[in-house]
Every structure is written in C-alpha cells, then in structure tokens.
Enzyme design. Sequence first.
Site, PDB file in Angstrom:
ATOM      1  N   SER A   2      78.945  16.335  18.609  1.00 34.07           N
ATOM      2  CA  SER A   2      79.506  15.010  18.321  1.00 34.07           C
ATOM      3  C   SER A   2      80.876  15.022  18.783  1.00 34.07           C
ATOM      4  CB  SER A   2      79.669  14.755  16.650  1.00 34.07           C
ATOM      5  OG  SER A   2      78.577  14.928  16.003  1.00 34.07           O
ATOM      6  N   GLY A  41      70.886  16.514  19.499  1.00 35.61           N
ATOM      7  CA  GLY A  41      70.747  17.800  18.869  1.00 35.61           C
ATOM      8  C   GLY A  41      70.043  17.461  17.602  1.00 35.61           C
ATOM      9  N   HIS A  42      70.743  16.351  16.724  1.00 34.45           N
ATOM     10  CA  HIS A  42      70.307  15.975  15.493  1.00 34.45           C
ATOM     11  C   HIS A  42      68.806  15.324  15.592  1.00 34.45           C
ATOM     12  CE1 HIS A  42      74.649  14.891  15.050  1.00 34.45           C
ATOM     13  NE2 HIS A  42      74.429  15.838  13.861  1.00 34.45           N
ATOM     14  N   GLU A  82      70.945  25.845  15.534  1.00 37.04           N
ATOM     15  CA  GLU A  82      71.739  26.952  15.785  1.00 37.04           C
ATOM     16  C   GLU A  82      73.118  27.032  16.351  1.00 37.04           C
ATOM     17  OE1 GLU A  82      69.164  29.270  18.105  1.00 37.04           O
ATOM     18  OE2 GLU A  82      67.907  30.044  16.336  1.00 37.04           O
TER      19      GLU A  82
END
Length: 276
Positions: A185, A36-37, A147
């Site tokens: 995470s 995602g990061h 998001e």
Amino acid sequence: MLIIKDISNLQSYLNAYQNRKYSIGYVPTMGALHKGHGELIKQSKKDNHKTIVSIFINEKQFSSKEDFENYPRNKGFDYDFCIDNEVDILFEPSSEEIFNNDEKIIKNKNFKDMLCDKFRKGHFDGVITVLDKFFSIIKSNKVYFGEKDYQQLKIIEKFIEEKYKSLDLISIQTKRHEEGIAYSSRNEKLSKKQTQDFISFHIQTKNFISSLEKSLDIENANLKANEFMTSQDVEKFEYFEFRNNTDLSFIGSISEARLFYAIYKGKVRLIDNLKV
Ligand code: PAF
C-alpha cells in the site's frame, strides 16, 4: 457483496453461515488494497464457503499521528476491488465500536527488539490488540496473511497458537511486480523517480544475495550485507540483515535464511524480505 459496518449486523450473517456449517475465511486489511491482498482473497475463496475482508486503519499500530494520517486511503477503489474479487462480506467497523473505550493493549512477547519491533516500538502490540478484537468477533475457520510482513506473520502465528488454537493461519507468498518489488500500500506514496530507484535497489539486492555462497553462515553473510549497504544510495536504512527463517535468529547458514530490510525513500518506509 455485503458491506457491513456494525458488529451486531455482521454477527447475524455469521450465525446464519455457522448454522449452515459454512467455513469462513478471513482477510484482515487496512485498505489501500492491491494484488497482494488479491492473492489472500483468492486463496480464501478456494479454501472456504465464504470470505470476509475487513478494512480498518488501526490507529493503535502507528507510532505517530502523522504516519496514521498519511496512510493511503482509497475507499471507492477498495469497494470495487472487493466486488471484482468476489468477496462475500466487506466489514468496515468504526474505531469506537471495535475498541469500545477498552484501553487495554496486549503486549507482544515474541520476536521482540529486532527488525521492525526495534524501530517501531509498540507497533506489534497494536497489531495483536486489534486482531484479538477481530478474531473474537469473526470467529473464522481460517485467516490469511502475506509473507511480506514476515515478522508480523511470525508474531501472529505465536499469538494464534497461544490464544486461538482452532484458527488456521494460512500464509501466502509475497506478490511481486514484474520488476521484482513487492506489492505494498505504501508504494502509492512513491514518486516515479523514487519507484525507479527502489526497483534498482531491489535488483542490486537480489544480485548481491545471488553472489553469496549458499554454505556461508548468517553471521558472515551479515558482514557482507553491511558492506553492500554502504555502497547503496539509500537515504536511510533501518535494518538490512539476514536472519534464520524459522526463529529469526542469526544462527544457521544462509540457505535457511531470509534477507530482511527496512529502508526509506523520502518519507516512505519500505520493508521486504527475500528468501535466499
Ligand atoms: O498487515 C496489516 O495490514 C495490518 O497490520 C493488519 C494485520 C490488518 C492489522 O491491522
């Protein structure tokens, strides 16, 4: 990649970038990096000359010391992740330097008493307080958020509108595993069985959303959401509700809504939102 741990050193590099008229993209994180990061970094690299990632586990946004202490930490992996994703600067300051005895907390005034704000009192105050510090130090052209934390995104959007008008906020769609659950995470804290249960909950939730008529209004969809909730084998729901995409109200039809949820699997709190 440069790893910088103090503000004055960072600012020397930033000044050099600004003198060369480089555009700077900033990705704020609390570490425990994942794909995602990676999407945020990828977009920042496309948009800017230089990309800065900060890793800072912000104590002020946790409601308990236990939650703060249990937050996943994975430094070696994070460094490799940033190198592999060709980050230019990894900024990893100490809490002492960031807050410098400043006890002032900025009070969030937007999207209050709903969703996560209702259950994590003061959480968003902590988020905008720390971002205020980072935004004023880094002075990037663009900043990137996912998001997945949709309420956080909306609150930061307002904060930037009010205080950092020249900063562009870029929002990026949630990156999902093949099975549909979002990268997070906190997933690292789930056992294999909890992960499987969570995947099956996610699939059923998606099927539930697909079963609804698109013309249904949000209020009536929430009655159905309550029924769906009671049929699920989930230890604890904090919320499971449709809200309007734009103002997070209960007004409108579900075609302009998202389903937001926060659930617990064991001690792990999991949030997501799904566009109808
Ligand atoms: O979303 C996060 O990881 C954090 O809330 C943020 C934006 C880095 C602020 O600490």
